[in-house]
Design a protein around this motif. Structure first.
Motif, PDB file in Angstrom:
ATOM      1  N   VAL A 259       3.189 -17.863  18.539  1.00  0.00           N
ATOM      2  CA  VAL A 259       2.940 -17.365  19.896  1.00  0.00           C
ATOM      3  C   VAL A 259       3.504 -15.958  19.985  1.00  0.00           C
ATOM      4  O   VAL A 259       4.640 -15.709  19.567  1.00  0.00           O
ATOM      5  N   ALA A 260       2.719 -15.022  20.540  1.00  0.00           N
ATOM      6  CA  ALA A 260       3.152 -13.634  20.681  1.00  0.00           C
ATOM      7  C   ALA A 260       3.469 -13.323  22.133  1.00  0.00           C
ATOM      8  O   ALA A 260       2.709 -13.692  23.025  1.00  0.00           O
ATOM      9  N   THR A 261       4.593 -12.621  22.356  1.00  0.00           N
ATOM     10  CA  THR A 261       4.989 -12.241  23.712  1.00  0.00           C
ATOM     11  C   THR A 261       5.694 -10.893  23.686  1.00  0.00           C
ATOM     12  O   THR A 261       6.333 -10.533  22.688  1.00  0.00           O
ATOM     13  N   ASP A 262       5.590 -10.141  24.775  1.00  0.00           N
ATOM     14  CA  ASP A 262       6.329  -8.891  24.907  1.00  0.00           C
ATOM     15  C   ASP A 262       7.765  -9.139  25.360  1.00  0.00           C
ATOM     16  O   ASP A 262       8.619  -8.264  25.216  1.00  0.00           O
ATOM     17  N   LYS A 280       5.034  -7.190  18.818  1.00  0.00           N
ATOM     18  CA  LYS A 280       4.911  -6.074  17.889  1.00  0.00           C
ATOM     19  C   LYS A 280       4.801  -6.547  16.446  1.00  0.00           C
ATOM     20  O   LYS A 280       4.346  -5.794  15.579  1.00  0.00           O
ATOM     21  N   TYR A 281       5.213  -7.793  16.167  1.00  0.00           N
ATOM     22  CA  TYR A 281       5.118  -8.327  14.810  1.00  0.00           C
ATOM     23  C   TYR A 281       3.954  -9.302  14.638  1.00  0.00           C
ATOM     24  O   TYR A 281       3.925 -10.070  13.672  1.00  0.00           O
ATOM     25  N   TYR A 747      -2.046  -0.812  26.654  1.00  0.00           N
ATOM     26  CA  TYR A 747      -1.565  -1.422  25.412  1.00  0.00           C
ATOM     27  C   TYR A 747      -0.039  -1.259  25.337  1.00  0.00           C
ATOM     28  O   TYR A 747       0.461  -0.198  24.937  1.00  0.00           O
ATOM     29  N   PRO A 748       0.713  -2.290  25.727  1.00  0.00           N
ATOM     30  CA  PRO A 748       2.176  -2.151  25.822  1.00  0.00           C
ATOM     31  C   PRO A 748       2.846  -1.674  24.538  1.00  0.00           C
ATOM     32  O   PRO A 748       3.769  -0.849  24.589  1.00  0.00           O
ATOM     33  N   LEU A 749       2.411  -2.163  23.390  1.00  0.00           N
ATOM     34  CA  LEU A 749       3.073  -1.782  22.145  1.00  0.00           C
ATOM     35  C   LEU A 749       2.858  -0.310  21.829  1.00  0.00           C
ATOM     36  O   LEU A 749       3.739   0.344  21.251  1.00  0.00           O
ATOM     37  N   ALA A 778       5.649   2.509  34.268  1.00  0.00           N
ATOM     38  CA  ALA A 778       5.451   1.595  33.137  1.00  0.00           C
ATOM     39  C   ALA A 778       6.763   1.101  32.548  1.00  0.00           C
ATOM     40  O   ALA A 778       6.747   0.245  31.657  1.00  0.00           O
ATOM     41  N   PHE A 779       7.893   1.613  33.024  1.00  0.00           N
ATOM     42  CA  PHE A 779       9.171   1.134  32.494  1.00  0.00           C
ATOM     43  C   PHE A 779       9.591  -0.131  33.229  1.00  0.00           C
ATOM     44  O   PHE A 779       9.454  -0.228  34.450  1.00  0.00           O
ATOM     45  N   ASP A 780      10.112  -1.103  32.479  1.00  0.00           N
ATOM     46  CA  ASP A 780      10.533  -2.372  33.064  1.00  0.00           C
ATOM     47  C   ASP A 780      11.829  -2.816  32.389  1.00  0.00           C
ATOM     48  O   ASP A 780      11.853  -3.085  31.183  1.00  0.00           O
ATOM     49  N   TRP A 781      12.913  -2.897  33.157  1.00  0.00           N
ATOM     50  CA  TRP A 781      14.200  -3.301  32.615  1.00  0.00           C
ATOM     51  C   TRP A 781      14.178  -4.725  32.072  1.00  0.00           C
ATOM     52  O   TRP A 781      15.036  -5.099  31.263  1.00  0.00           O
ATOM     53  N   ARG A 782      13.226  -5.543  32.478  1.00  0.00           N
ATOM     54  CA  ARG A 782      13.186  -6.948  32.053  1.00  0.00           C
ATOM     55  C   ARG A 782      12.464  -7.147  30.728  1.00  0.00           C
ATOM     56  O   ARG A 782      12.446  -8.265  30.202  1.00  0.00           O
ATOM     57  N   VAL A 783      11.852  -6.092  30.190  1.00  0.00           N
ATOM     58  CA  VAL A 783      11.102  -6.201  28.932  1.00  0.00           C
ATOM     59  C   VAL A 783      11.919  -5.543  27.820  1.00  0.00           C
ATOM     60  O   VAL A 783      12.026  -4.309  27.771  1.00  0.00           O
ATOM     61  N   PRO A 784      12.501  -6.321  26.913  1.00  0.00           N
ATOM     62  CA  PRO A 784      13.380  -5.743  25.888  1.00  0.00           C
ATOM     63  C   PRO A 784      12.718  -4.660  25.044  1.00  0.00           C
ATOM     64  O   PRO A 784      13.364  -3.659  24.703  1.00  0.00           O
ATOM     65  N   ASN A 785      11.444  -4.838  24.692  1.00  0.00           N
ATOM     66  CA  ASN A 785      10.776  -3.814  23.880  1.00  0.00           C
ATOM     67  C   ASN A 785      10.788  -2.462  24.579  1.00  0.00           C
ATOM     68  O   ASN A 785      11.006  -1.418  23.950  1.00  0.00           O
ATOM     69  N   ARG A 786      10.532  -2.466  25.886  1.00  0.00           N
ATOM     70  CA  ARG A 786      10.482  -1.212  26.622  1.00  0.00           C
ATOM     71  C   ARG A 786      11.873  -0.600  26.745  1.00  0.00           C
ATOM     72  O   ARG A 786      12.044   0.622  26.615  1.00  0.00           O
TER      73      ARG A 786
END
Length: 875
Positions: A259-262, A280-281, A747-749, A778-786
């Motif tokens: 399962v893929a998730t941001d 991303k992987y 495209y978030p990645l 587009a910045f979100d403190w709750r999304v670790p990748n960002r």
């Protein structure tokens, strides 16, 4: 340092005790709601301690207890007690069934540990101690149980319901809800538990195992991403075949799900049969992913699959043994990637990552052994030392034993310990017993922090036609370990004659390469009957995680940079020449930025058209600023940047004709084979050198970069051009920055890359730019990748993060302080650059310590961040 809040309990390896009870079966019934999820748990417990116990502690965090029964009867309040860390059962019987009902709040769980709701999906992350945020349990890796899980959710928002193992039944309920029941036939610790629910599309394939079994392969992603899963699926099938062929390990379930998730704190998680991945992987297409992204997917997909045996089927007795699964599995995924691609280029990349992350860790206040002796928060020990250095320890044993004996040891390890929770000693013992070889010295490697320094001196005796090599080892003191013992260090070596050919060595029966085992503080070896003078090629393939200091002069390193047939050592010699020249320029800015020996080595590399383009690009890439700083007693931030920038300009200017020729000659339509990947990498390096140059070549290169950005048929070339333009001091790239965002904002990645490239620009104005990025829509403190894209790139930007006025540290501490309230794990991991304050000049030291004190005084400081701060500045 005075830290706000209560002090975390220190867990010590020497205090380990086996559990007094075990869970044989666990059944979970979960009614999923973003705000109020109810979990009904049924545990079958039995005592394994020889005598009755007065108390049995079950772990639990952030749980609202709704009901508790023992053997079908409500448990009297006098029979249990709720504590800060869980549930205490008083005078439990020898065997019983415990049922509990709890309420949890997935949407509010921004820490992304346990069960959480993000991006419209229910997800879990239970490693290391997240399961206790789902239900009361013996949340420790040596408690292995069979899991049955029934999930209930609204069919419209969660048409997909997944858990570990095999789906046994599904059904429909009133009110538009449905359910699915999953059973995992293999006992597992709670950290391997997973469940996922949401609106997901699935990409399907099948794999036939060596024994002829059919395995269903399923990758669950958002509907729009179904066309971006080919690399992940191919990598999975290649990994399954490789593990069968190299280690005899076959997959054991009928279904393998990804399962893929941001919204994920880690790269991926090996939950049994249901791997949850950072998107991303998993996701890649030529238009949205670079060649490095494709290679990262191949590596991480393989890593999580290989965990099925090294981590899942054979798991850990306790968290101090973490490298038993992670170091071993990193070694396995590195070997897999080496077999799929260029072994030499793969090894160079492995070592570069080790030196960039683990060597500084070993040299700072956060230094710890591969197997630590104590921790307060286990999440802080998912480190480069446990993973990357742990892999090197396994590699050293592989180097000493050889392929076939190492496989014998692995076979014995699986035979003895399948289905058990074991220790590092069990792994070493299997290697020893299978091969009748004493490897006891490696226990010191696992228990001792720090990077050994190996000094090598040698001399050729023309009268006796012999060469004498002396090696000396010493490991610097680290926190809590002032005195170090000698460790076994395998040194793969060869002797090269004046034509660059390996010389047969009489001492090893005429072989031209051997492995010397340095076990004492100092040892010498003599090689007789040589045909003439020789140059040693030492630590070939980087056969041990040490710092090698040899006595070779620039001419010898230049010779090895042109002639050594070991790819790693040829690259290493080129790096040594560059580092020496850069350090000289740092010490004296009047020194020529391109000394003759290095210039000749670059010229020879550019002229050698037989070299693989990917390897050529490695040879011609300069060491990074951080690595240069690691070679200095005090990091000279501005001087290092000036010296490296000056060398880039000098190489770009002196070889402008060659770079221009390469840039045009290597242009080709996009293909995904290894040769094409190398050609793209070398071509983009040529463009970087041309832009670094001066005059007409720079202006022409900027035009080429703009043209490449517009016309590129793949993300590798487009992003390379974008980065060069966006980070160029003398060029206004605002139009390109705006265009990139408009093209890829869905495209978030890709947008993560857009954020990171701007945060990494090495100019003072970047701080203000990063401030703007943090309030970008587009910045979100709750999304670790960002968050990592912005703050991680900023902290890795030496000239801005380490600004002389301390503004970078102050800004960074403010952001980490905010992040700690949202996601403590990510905050703690991002904060580690502040731990290296002792490596800088006095004003920077003071500013970094001030930043640490600001964080230490934060009300409600998390355990994760508090431990990092305490260890960074214990005074």
């Amino acid at each position: 340092m005075n830290i706000s809040g209560s002090k975390a309990t220190v867990i010590r390896r020497g205090d380990y005790q086996a559990p007094s009870y075990q869970v044989s079966e666990i059944a979970l019934d979960v009614r999923l709601d973003p705000d109020n999820t109810e979990v009904h748990t049924r545990l079958q417990l039995h005592r394994i301690a020889p005598e009755p116990v007065a108390e049995l502690h079950l772990d639990g965090e952030s749980l609202e207890l709704l009901g508790l029964q023992r053997d079908g009867q409500a448990l009297a309040e006098s029979a249990y007690r709720l504590t800060e860390g869980g549930l205490l059962l008083l005078n439990p019987p020898e065997a019983f069934i415990l049922e509990s009902r709890v309420r949890i709040h997935p949407r509010a769980n921004t820490a992304l540990s346990g069960l959480y709701h993000a991006g419209g999906q229910f997800l879990t992350q239970c490693e290391a101690e997240g399961f206790r945020r789902i239900t009361y349990y013996l949340d420790r890796p040596d408690c292995l149980a069979r899991f049955t899980v029934t999930l209930h959710a609204p069919q419209d928002s969660c048409p997909v319901l997944l858990a570990n193992g095999n789906c046994m039944a599904t059904g429909v309920e009133e009110g538009g809800w449905h359910w699915a029941r999953w059973e995992d036939p293999y006992p597992k610790p709670a950290y391997l538990f997973a469940m996922v629910a949401g609106d997901l599309a699935v990409v399907r394939d099948r794999y036939r195992t060596a024994s002829g079994r059919e395995v269903a392969l399923e990758i669950y992603v958002a509907e729009r991403d179904t066309g971006a899963c080919a690399q992940a699926m191919d990598s999975l099938k290649h990994a399954m075949r490789w593990d069968e062929e190299v280690y005899g390990r076959e997959y054991d379930l009928n279904r393998y799900m990804i399962v893929a998730t941001d919204s994920f704190n880690m790269g991926a998680m090996e939950n049994k049969g249901l791997n949850i991945f950072n998107a991303k992987y998993v996701l890649a297409s030529p238009e949205t992913a670079t060649d490095s992204d494709y290679q990262g997917i191949e590596s991480v997909i393989a890593h999580e699959y290989f965990h099925n045996w090294t981590g899942n089927r054979v798991t850990l007795r306790d968290w101090f043994q973490l490298s038993l699964k992670e170091g071993l599995t990193v070694f396995r995924d590195q070997e897999f990637s080496a077999d799929q691609n260029s072994r030499g280029v793969q090894r160079i990349g492995d070592v570069r990552r080790l030196r960039a992350a683990q060597f500084p860790e070993d040299a700072g206040p956060l230094a710890h052994p591969v197997r630590p002796d104590a921790y307060s928060e286990i999440n802080n020990f998912y480190t480069a030392t446990v993973y990357e250095k742990g892999a090197e320890l396994v590699r050293m044993m592989h180097t000493l034993l050889g392929n076939v004996p190492f496989r014998k040891g692995m076979d014995l390890y699986f035979e003895r310990h399948d289905g058990h929770a074991v220790t590092i000693e069990d792994f070493i013992a299997a290697m020893e017993d299978a091969n009748q070889r004493d490897l006891s010295g490696f226990r010191r490697w696992y228990g001792q922090a720090g990077t050994p320094v190996v000094r090598a001196t040698g001399s050729y005796d023309p009268a006796r036609h012999s060469y004498t090599l002396t090696l000396h080892q010493e490991t610097p003191a680290t926190p809590g370990q002032p005195v170090k013992e000698a460790v076994p260090i395998p040194v793969r070596m060869a002797l090269l004659n004046t034509q660059g050919q390996r010389v047969p060595l009489e001492v090893v029966g005429g072989a031209s390469e051997t492995v010397l085992l340095l076990e004492q503080s100092e040892q010498s070896w003599n090689f007789a009957n040589l045909p003439g003078p020789v140059i040693p090629s030492l630590l070939r393939g980087f056969s041990a995680p040490v710092r090698l200091q040899d006595s070779l002069d620039d001419d010898a390193h230049g010779f090895l940079a042109r002639h050594d047939d070991d790819p790693f050592n040829r690259w290493e010699s080129m790096q040594d020449l560059a580092v020496k020249a850069l350090l000289a320029a740092v010490a004296d800015s009047s020194v020529a930025p391109l000394p003759i020996t290095l210039r000749n080595a670059v010229a020879a590399t550019l002229a050698d058209r037989q070299v693989d383009p990917a390897f050529c690009a490695e040879l011609l890439t300069l060491p990074g600023e951080d690595y240069i700083g690691e070679q200095m007693p005090v990091v000279a931030v501005e001087a290092i940047h000036r010296a490296r920038d000056g060398m880039m300009r000098a190489i770009g200017r002196h070889f402008a004709k060659e770079w221009t020729g390469l840039y045009h000659d290597l242009a080709a339509a996009y293909q995904r084979d290894g040769l094409s990947i190398g050609r793209r990498r070398l071509r983009n390096l040529a463009l970087a050198y041309l832009i670094a140059g001066e005059g007409n070549s720079r202006e022409g290169a900027i035009l080429h970069a703009r043209q490449q950005y517009i016309q590129a048929d793949n993300m590798t070339d487009r992003l390379a051009a974008f980065q060069l333009l966006a980070q160029h001091r003398h060029h206004d790239a605002e139009d390109v920055i705006l265009d990139f965002y408009q093209r890829w904002h869905e495209y978030p990645l890709v947008i993560d890359k857009w954020f990171a490239i701007q945060a990494a620009a090495p100019y003072p104005k970047t701080l203000r730019q990063v401030e703007h990025l943090l309030v970008h829509p587009a910045f979100d403190w709750r999304v670790p990748n960002r968050v990592r894209a912005v703050l991680g790139a900023f902290a890795a930007n030496p000239t801005v993060f380490h600004a002389a006025d301390g503004s970078g540290y102050t800004f960074f501490a403010e952001q980490i302080r905010r992040l700690d309230d949202i996601n403590p794990q990510t905050a703690a991991r991002l904060a580690t650059p502040l731990s290296r304050w002792q490596r800088y000049d006095a004003p920077r030291q003071q500013a970094m310590v001030t930043a640490l004190k600001i964080l230490a005084g934060k009300p409600g400081l998390s355990r994760d961040l508090a431990e990092v701060i305490q260890r960074s500045h214990p005074e």
